[in-house]
Design an enzyme around this catalytic site. Structure first.
Site, PDB file in Angstrom:
ATOM      1  N   CYS A 104      42.225  43.589  39.640  1.00  0.00           N
ATOM      2  CA  CYS A 104      43.656  43.461  39.637  1.00  0.00           C
ATOM      3  C   CYS A 104      44.163  42.484  40.917  1.00  0.00           C
ATOM      4  CB  CYS A 104      43.979  45.051  39.987  1.00  0.00           C
ATOM      5  SG  CYS A 104      45.900  45.223  39.396  1.00  0.00           S
ATOM      6  N   HIS A 194      41.703  47.825  35.901  1.00  0.00           N
ATOM      7  CA  HIS A 194      41.102  48.469  36.902  1.00  0.00           C
ATOM      8  C   HIS A 194      39.514  49.132  36.241  1.00  0.00           C
ATOM      9  CE1 HIS A 194      43.560  48.377  40.341  1.00  0.00           C
ATOM     10  NE2 HIS A 194      44.647  48.308  39.119  1.00  0.00           N
ATOM     11  N   GLU A 196      37.228  50.284  37.887  1.00  0.00           N
ATOM     12  CA  GLU A 196      36.684  51.295  38.694  1.00  0.00           C
ATOM     13  C   GLU A 196      37.386  52.619  38.598  1.00  0.00           C
ATOM     14  OE1 GLU A 196      40.374  49.748  41.290  1.00  0.00           O
ATOM     15  OE2 GLU A 196      39.129  49.017  39.325  1.00  0.00           O
TER      16      GLU A 196
END
Length: 259
Positions: A104, A194, A196
């Site tokens: 990002c 994202h 994660e």
């Protein structure tokens, strides 16, 4: 942008190859990506830059560079005075073929550091679980080659890459954001989304960003629900991608040692 998982996961082996992780703010840890890297036998050297953690002058001693997300713009050096050093490390990684992954804001920093351009999205933020499309160059890519057509990705960004750096190779795209993932050099990757995070993190972002969401006309409940519904697939797809990048890091570390 941000992730609540602030656990600095480390591999059990003291001599494990180290990944330098640049964290920009409190709720912006490596999250699920970091967990998979640790399981792959890598050690995470997390620098909490917003707290004054000092970034190294070079990548010496590190087998990879992971640049995380955050709420600042990639050019806001006044708000985040460590950004010039991050850009220098990104350029060093690409020039030295050290495995690089930008997430990002981290991906936007990669684009900007290498001569691309980042802009504010005039159509408003891209949020929630969004399906991605493969581009021809994704075929055979060592990190993103296994991402299936239409795979969902968790999005939370108000800025986006407007122009790729010279020589960058686009790998994934979407209906509302053209540059969802790209490769730079032989061992650098950047993503707009994202990998994660899961629904818990997105729910925390929604609670924190109540006013910006209201101003953008976004239904926070629907946004969080879309990520929650997609979470099993998000974990499977992006967990595999994290492990694939970890394998690139381990191979680089082995080559550097002459294994």
């Amino acid at each position: 942008m941000r992730t609540r998982n602030d656990v600095e996961t480390r591999a059990a082996t003291a001599g494990a190859p180290a990944v330098l992780v640049v964290q920009h703010e409190e709720e912006a840890g490596p999250g699920l990506v970091g967990e998979h890297l640790a399981r792959a036998g890598l050690r995470l050297d997390v620098i909490r830059a917003w707290e004054g953690g000092a970034l190294p002058e070079t990548l010496s001693g590190h087998a990879g560079l992971l640049v995380l997300g955050g709420s600042v713009n990639c050019e806001q050096d006044g708000a985040a005075p460590w950004l010039p050093r991050v850009r220098a490390l990104v350029r060093e990684a690409v020039a030295g073929e050290v495995p690089l992954l930008g997430i990002c804001l981290g991906g936007q920093i990669v684009a900007h550091a290498l001569g691309g351009a980042v802009t504010r999205r005039t159509q408003g933020p891209e949020l929630g679980a969004v399906p991605l499309r493969r581009l021809p160059a994704a075929e055979g890519d060592p990190v993103l080659g296994g991402v299936p057509e239409g795979a969902p990705a968790a999005q939370w960004h108000w800025d986006e890459v407007e122009r790729l750096p010279a020589g960058a190779v686009p790998l994934l795209t979407g209906d509302d954001c053209p540059y969802q993932a790209f490769r730079v050099g032989s061992a650098g990757w950047a993503v707009q989304f994202h990998p994660e995070v899961g629904a818990e993190t997105v729910a925390a972002w929604a609670a924190e960003d109540t006013e910006p969401l209201r101003a953008a006309g976004v239904d926070a409940g629907d946004t969080v629900a879309s990520v929650r519904a997609a979470e099993p697939e998000l974990r499977a797809v992006w967990g595999a991608v994290s492990e694939a990048w970890g394998a690139v890091v381990r191979a680089h570390a082995g080559a550097s040692r002459g294994d």
